[in-house]
Design a protein around this motif. Structure first.
Motif, PDB file in Angstrom:
ATOM      1  N   TRP A 130      -7.052  -2.435   1.659  1.00 28.38           N
ATOM      2  CA  TRP A 130      -7.880  -1.265   1.429  1.00 28.38           C
ATOM      3  C   TRP A 130      -9.090  -1.283   2.276  1.00 28.38           C
ATOM      4  CZ3 TRP A 130      -6.027  -4.219  -2.619  1.00 28.38           C
ATOM      5  CH2 TRP A 130      -6.851  -5.257  -3.111  1.00 28.38           C
TER       6      TRP A 130
ATOM      7  N   ILE B 158     -11.554  -2.299  -4.951  1.00 25.73           N
ATOM      8  CA  ILE B 158     -10.847  -1.237  -4.220  1.00 25.73           C
ATOM      9  C   ILE B 158     -11.723   0.009  -4.156  1.00 25.73           C
ATOM     10  CG2 ILE B 158      -8.904   0.389  -4.356  1.00 25.73           C
ATOM     11  CD1 ILE B 158      -7.266  -1.982  -5.579  1.00 25.73           C
ATOM     12  N   SER B 159     -12.265   0.418  -5.295  1.00 25.83           N
ATOM     13  CA  SER B 159     -13.101   1.620  -5.352  1.00 25.83           C
ATOM     14  C   SER B 159     -14.398   1.429  -4.579  1.00 25.83           C
ATOM     15  CB  SER B 159     -13.416   1.971  -6.801  1.00 25.83           C
ATOM     16  OG  SER B 159     -12.226   2.263  -7.487  1.00 25.83           O
TER      17      SER B 159
ATOM     18  N   SER C  68     -11.881   3.428  -1.328  1.00 24.31           N
ATOM     19  CA  SER C  68     -10.529   3.917  -1.581  1.00 24.31           C
ATOM     20  C   SER C  68     -10.457   4.614  -2.935  1.00 24.31           C
ATOM     21  CB  SER C  68      -9.530   2.754  -1.556  1.00 24.31           C
ATOM     22  OG  SER C  68      -8.235   3.226  -1.866  1.00 24.31           O
TER      23      SER C  68
ATOM     24  N   CYS D 225      -6.744  -8.100   1.597  1.00 24.73           N
ATOM     25  CA  CYS D 225      -6.593  -6.739   1.079  1.00 24.73           C
ATOM     26  C   CYS D 225      -6.158  -5.750   2.169  1.00 24.73           C
ATOM     27  CB  CYS D 225      -7.878  -6.275   0.426  1.00 24.73           C
ATOM     28  SG  CYS D 225      -9.255  -6.076   1.561  1.00 24.73           S
TER      29      CYS D 225
ATOM     30  N   ARG E 119      -7.364   5.060  -4.324  1.00 22.89           N
ATOM     31  CA  ARG E 119      -6.041   4.683  -4.842  1.00 22.89           C
ATOM     32  C   ARG E 119      -6.164   3.927  -6.169  1.00 22.89           C
ATOM     33  NH1 ARG E 119      -5.356   4.219   0.788  1.00 22.89           N
ATOM     34  NH2 ARG E 119      -3.418   5.151   1.522  1.00 22.89           N
TER      35      ARG E 119
ATOM     36  N   LYS F 217       0.855  -1.187   0.000  1.00 25.41           N
ATOM     37  CA  LYS F 217       0.000   0.000   0.000  1.00 25.41           C
ATOM     38  C   LYS F 217       0.891   1.237   0.000  1.00 25.41           C
ATOM     39  CE  LYS F 217      -3.604   2.050   2.913  1.00 25.41           C
ATOM     40  NZ  LYS F 217      -4.393   1.833   4.142  1.00 25.41           N
TER      41      LYS F 217
ATOM     42  N   SER G  41     -14.845  -0.197  -1.973  1.00 28.12           N
ATOM     43  CA  SER G  41     -14.615  -0.155  -0.525  1.00 28.12           C
ATOM     44  C   SER G  41     -14.288   1.265  -0.052  1.00 28.12           C
ATOM     45  CB  SER G  41     -13.499  -1.119  -0.147  1.00 28.12           C
ATOM     46  OG  SER G  41     -12.277  -0.723  -0.728  1.00 28.12           O
TER      47      SER G  41
ATOM     48  N   PHE H 271      -1.937   1.037  -4.902  1.00 23.44           N
ATOM     49  CA  PHE H 271      -1.614  -0.292  -4.401  1.00 23.44           C
ATOM     50  C   PHE H 271      -0.763  -0.981  -5.446  1.00 23.44           C
ATOM     51  CE2 PHE H 271      -5.689   0.556  -2.309  1.00 23.44           C
ATOM     52  CZ  PHE H 271      -5.354   0.280  -0.992  1.00 23.44           C
TER      53      PHE H 271
END
Length: 105
Positions: free
Chosen positions: A105, A69-70, A74, A103, A76, A11, A72, A16
């Motif tokens: 995130w 990822i998005s 985040s 993960c 990044r 991270k 959740s 990531f």
């Protein structure tokens, strides 16, 4: 997964880095990010930076991860390296599941 598979998840401030290898070194490197617009639903941009460009399942793997990822919360981006002997759908599904279970995130 029938092959020994090593996974590293790092991270950073704005991204990531995920390295998945069955060959002992980096493989195809993909970049994935979420593009947001005020006027439409978000889109996801996945591109091959280095390596096999004719492997749609590798792109699908990166897309599933950036969507997770998005989703959740985040913002990044994702850089992923996939050095695989086995490019089957089952193997990639197992890899995505393992990354999500572990993960950061």
């Amino acid at each position: 997964m029938g092959n020994k598979t090593d996974i590293v998840i790092s991270k950073y401030e704005d991204s990531f880095l995920v390295i998945v290898t069955q060959i002992g070194c980096m493989g195809t490197i993909l970049a994935a990010k979420k593009d947001e617009s005020v006027f439409s639903d978000p889109t996801y941009n996945v591109s091959v930076l280095f390596g096999k460009r004719n492997e749609p399942l590798l792109l699908a793997c990166a897309r599933q991860l950036i969507e997770h990822i998005s989703g959740s919360g985040s913002t990044r981006s994702l850089m992923i390296s996939l050095g695989l002997k086995d490019h089957s759908q089952g193997t990639l599904k197992d890899i995505v599941s393992t990354i999500i279970e572990n993960c950061l995130w």
